[in-house]
Scaffold this motif. Structure first.
Motif, PDB file in Angstrom:
ATOM      1  N   ASP A  18       0.848  -1.188   0.000  1.00  0.00           N
ATOM      2  CA  ASP A  18       0.000   0.000   0.000  1.00  0.00           C
ATOM      3  C   ASP A  18       0.886   1.241   0.000  1.00  0.00           C
ATOM      4  OD1 ASP A  18       0.136   1.208   2.964  1.00  0.00           O
ATOM      5  OD2 ASP A  18       0.118  -0.979   3.114  1.00  0.00           O
ATOM      6  N   ASP A  19       0.308   2.384  -0.312  1.00  0.00           N
ATOM      7  CA  ASP A  19       1.098   3.593  -0.522  1.00  0.00           C
ATOM      8  C   ASP A  19       1.906   3.985   0.710  1.00  0.00           C
ATOM      9  OD1 ASP A  19       1.784   6.114  -2.043  1.00  0.00           O
ATOM     10  OD2 ASP A  19       0.764   6.979  -0.306  1.00  0.00           O
ATOM     11  N   GLU A  20       1.290   3.957   1.884  1.00  0.00           N
ATOM     12  CA  GLU A  20       2.007   4.384   3.080  1.00  0.00           C
ATOM     13  C   GLU A  20       3.167   3.464   3.393  1.00  0.00           C
ATOM     14  OE1 GLU A  20       0.902   4.075   7.623  1.00  0.00           O
ATOM     15  OE2 GLU A  20       0.033   5.928   6.790  1.00  0.00           O
ATOM     16  N   THR A  21       2.923   2.146   3.360  1.00  0.00           N
ATOM     17  CA  THR A  21       4.005   1.199   3.649  1.00  0.00           C
ATOM     18  C   THR A  21       5.111   1.328   2.614  1.00  0.00           C
ATOM     19  OG1 THR A  21       2.399  -0.327   4.629  1.00  0.00           O
ATOM     20  CG2 THR A  21       4.565  -1.219   4.071  1.00  0.00           C
ATOM     21  N   ARG A  72       6.041   4.007   0.996  1.00  0.00           N
ATOM     22  CA  ARG A  72       6.853   5.189   1.269  1.00  0.00           C
ATOM     23  C   ARG A  72       7.773   4.978   2.456  1.00  0.00           C
ATOM     24  NH1 ARG A  72       4.055   9.141   2.940  1.00  0.00           N
ATOM     25  NH2 ARG A  72       1.947   8.266   2.932  1.00  0.00           N
ATOM     26  N   ARG A  73       7.317   4.257   3.458  1.00  0.00           N
ATOM     27  CA  ARG A  73       8.195   3.935   4.589  1.00  0.00           C
ATOM     28  C   ARG A  73       9.376   3.085   4.109  1.00  0.00           C
ATOM     29  NH1 ARG A  73       4.997   7.482   6.037  1.00  0.00           N
ATOM     30  NH2 ARG A  73       3.482   7.188   7.733  1.00  0.00           N
ATOM     31  N   VAL A  74       9.079   2.099   3.291  1.00  0.00           N
ATOM     32  CA  VAL A  74      10.135   1.227   2.752  1.00  0.00           C
ATOM     33  C   VAL A  74      11.086   2.029   1.876  1.00  0.00           C
ATOM     34  CG1 VAL A  74      10.562  -0.686   1.140  1.00  0.00           C
ATOM     35  CG2 VAL A  74       8.772  -0.887   2.905  1.00  0.00           C
ATOM     36  N   ARG A  75      10.532   2.897   1.015  1.00  0.00           N
ATOM     37  CA  ARG A  75      11.388   3.676   0.117  1.00  0.00           C
ATOM     38  C   ARG A  75      12.355   4.553   0.908  1.00  0.00           C
ATOM     39  NH1 ARG A  75       8.430   7.189  -4.366  1.00  0.00           N
ATOM     40  NH2 ARG A  75       7.628   8.245  -2.511  1.00  0.00           N
ATOM     41  N   HIS A  76      11.886   5.131   2.025  1.00  0.00           N
ATOM     42  CA  HIS A  76      12.811   5.926   2.820  1.00  0.00           C
ATOM     43  C   HIS A  76      13.989   5.087   3.288  1.00  0.00           C
ATOM     44  CE1 HIS A  76      14.758   8.320   5.830  1.00  0.00           C
ATOM     45  NE2 HIS A  76      14.571   7.333   6.690  1.00  0.00           N
ATOM     46  N   SER A 122      18.183  13.437   2.386  1.00  0.00           N
ATOM     47  CA  SER A 122      17.743  12.676   3.558  1.00  0.00           C
ATOM     48  C   SER A 122      16.585  13.380   4.251  1.00  0.00           C
ATOM     49  CB  SER A 122      18.913  12.482   4.529  1.00  0.00           C
ATOM     50  OG  SER A 122      18.493  11.840   5.717  1.00  0.00           O
ATOM     51  N   HIS A 123      16.675  14.699   4.382  1.00  0.00           N
ATOM     52  CA  HIS A 123      15.591  15.421   5.049  1.00  0.00           C
ATOM     53  C   HIS A 123      14.295  15.336   4.251  1.00  0.00           C
ATOM     54  CE1 HIS A 123      13.706  18.139   7.841  1.00  0.00           C
ATOM     55  NE2 HIS A 123      13.150  18.729   6.791  1.00  0.00           N
ATOM     56  N   VAL A 124      14.384  15.480   2.951  1.00  0.00           N
ATOM     57  CA  VAL A 124      13.184  15.380   2.121  1.00  0.00           C
ATOM     58  C   VAL A 124      12.533  14.014   2.306  1.00  0.00           C
ATOM     59  CG1 VAL A 124      12.334  15.310  -0.254  1.00  0.00           C
ATOM     60  CG2 VAL A 124      13.979  17.072   0.436  1.00  0.00           C
ATOM     61  N   SER A 125      13.341  12.979   2.350  1.00  0.00           N
ATOM     62  CA  SER A 125      12.819  11.628   2.508  1.00  0.00           C
ATOM     63  C   SER A 125      12.148  11.432   3.864  1.00  0.00           C
ATOM     64  CB  SER A 125      13.954  10.613   2.330  1.00  0.00           C
ATOM     65  OG  SER A 125      13.484   9.290   2.412  1.00  0.00           O
ATOM     66  N   MET A 126      12.756  11.980   4.898  1.00  0.00           N
ATOM     67  CA  MET A 126      12.151  11.861   6.227  1.00  0.00           C
ATOM     68  C   MET A 126      10.883  12.690   6.344  1.00  0.00           C
ATOM     69  SD  MET A 126      15.388  11.681   8.816  1.00  0.00           S
ATOM     70  CE  MET A 126      16.281  13.072   8.129  1.00  0.00           C
ATOM     71  N   ARG A 127      10.858  13.803   5.663  1.00  0.00           N
ATOM     72  CA  ARG A 127       9.683  14.672   5.704  1.00  0.00           C
ATOM     73  C   ARG A 127       8.519  14.079   4.923  1.00  0.00           C
ATOM     74  NH1 ARG A 127      10.743  19.704   2.310  1.00  0.00           N
ATOM     75  NH2 ARG A 127      10.065  18.228   0.691  1.00  0.00           N
ATOM     76  N   ASP A 128       8.803  13.570   3.726  1.00  0.00           N
ATOM     77  CA  ASP A 128       7.726  13.180   2.816  1.00  0.00           C
ATOM     78  C   ASP A 128       7.403  11.688   2.848  1.00  0.00           C
ATOM     79  OD1 ASP A 128       7.781  15.822   2.124  1.00  0.00           O
ATOM     80  OD2 ASP A 128       8.808  15.522   0.211  1.00  0.00           O
TER      81      ASP A 128
END
Length: 395
Positions: A272-275, A277-281, A311-317
């Motif tokens: 799913d989209d949220e998971t 994005r967590r994995v992509r980070h 890194s900050h963009v990834s943690m933010r988004d």
């Protein structure tokens, strides 16, 4: 790693711990040990995913003064609490204490889980003092754990090495404190050296001490403590870890360490989209750690800025652990000439860091203070840190 017995003796925090011990217990301590907080240069939420991290120990420390007892009681007091906490070694369990005392007493319990025979040691009195900001994402908790672990290891003659003491600290934080953190903070606090970072493989626990070269290149690391306090034992951190574990299960791997950038297209189809994005980070952050270490070695510290920014963009988004105050600190530093900037630590508050030439420190500091005032945010604490040595005996 440095083993100088009296390195840093006489520092303000060490002196405060020794003085506090004498005032509280009415005698001089047998010794004082200290351990630093840390700044994570890059590699956030990768440690519990068996990934890579690159922190460095800082010149803000926690000191613990220790004195022997003739019974089997551990008593701990501190400069930041009006009450001492006492527990008998025979009754020491992960659930025996709560609050701040869970950090030092959790370490005492965890030592027994790593082979220490606690049935045949005498009790101790401890007094803790610190100048590591609490709740700023600089790992004040690991500084306590590592100072106490080193003190008890030496005083009780346990003979545990530093990688094992890092595991002791992690177990204390996971079980006694209830925070599902990885091993990065304790490793940085125990293994750090001056002007170096600790490149840690959190799966194998292999650590490589890498020269940073900040001093030689006239660079400073500015810490912007937003004063938005966070707590790792609260839901946001645990939820992110649970998402990572769910993603790994869905992808059929032991941990997200086993997923590379080339696997993200498949992950996007399965999750799913949220998971996702967590994995992509986590996947991209692991790569950023490797790229930062490689670039540092090949080109020097002035070339690592893009990885900090990304890194900050990834943690933010993607990981969604930033807050408006952190975003403002990072954007203001970047707009005023920082080489790179990012939030650091577990998120949901705490601090941002900015790498910059020394001459820009007063300019960026003034601009950050003005930006926070304009937004009506609480005034941040802004200060520089240097990469310092790890845990040591101070006296």
């Amino acid at each position: 790693m440095n083993e100088t017995p009296n390195a840093g003796a006489g520092s303000a925090t060490t002196a405060l711990a020794a003085h506090g011990f004498a005032e509280w217990y009415g005698r001089r301590p047998a010794g004082v040990w200290s351990a630093p907080g840390r700044v994570n240069l890059i590699g956030e939420h990768t440690d519990y995913n068996d990934g890579y991290v690159f922190p460095f120990a800082i010149d803000r420390r926690t000191a613990v003064a220790l004195g022997d007892r003739d019974d089997r009681v551990i008593r701990v007091a501190s400069a930041f609490s009006p009450e001492a906490v006492t527990v008998h070694l025979d009754e020491l369990t992960p659930d025996a204490v709560s609050g701040w005392a869970a950090y030092p007493l959790g370490v005492a319990w965890a030592l027994g889980e790593f082979g220490a025979d606690l049935a045949h040691v005498r009790g101790v009195d401890l007094y803790v003092a610190s100048d590591v900001p609490i709740g700023a994402g600089l790992s004040s908790s690991a500084a306590i754990e590592c100072a106490v672990a080193l003190a008890l290891d030496e005083h009780w003659g346990l003979g545990l090495d530093r990688p094992t003491l890092a595991k002791v600290g992690r177990l204390a934080e996971n079980r006694a404190v209830g925070a599902p953190t990885g091993i990065m903070d304790q490793s940085a606090s125990l293994l750090g050296e001056a002007d170096t970072g600790v490149f840690l493989d959190c799966r194998s626990l292999d650590a490589d001490v890498i020269p940073l070269g900040f001093t030689a290149d006239g660079l400073s690391v500015l810490v912007i403590d937003t004063r938005v306090e966070h707590a790792h034992a609260s839901g946001g951190y645990a939820a992110r870890r649970a998402s990572c574990e769910a993603g790994a299960r869905a992808l059929g791997v032991e941990s997200l360490r086993d997923i590379g950038p080339d696997d993200l297209a498949r992950a996007a189809e399965l999750l799913d989209d949220e998971t996702f994005r967590r994995v992509r980070h986590v996947v991209t952050e692991n790569q950023r750690v490797l790229d930062t270490v490689r670039t540092l070695r090949e080109q020097g510290p002035g070339a690592i800025g893009p990885f900090l920014d990304a890194s900050h963009v990834s943690m933010r988004d993607d990981f969604e652990i930033s807050v408006p105050e952190l975003d403002l600190a990072v954007a203001t530093a970047q707009a005023n000439g920082a080489i790179g900037a990012r939030m650091t630590g577990g998120g949901f508050g705490g601090a941002a860091i900015a790498l910059m030439i020394d001459a820009l420190v007063p300019i960026v500091t003034a601009e950050v203070l003005a930006a926070f005032a304009e937004r009506g945010y609480r005034e941040p604490a802004v200060f520089t840190v240097q990469a310092d040595e790890g845990a040591r005996r101070d006296g």
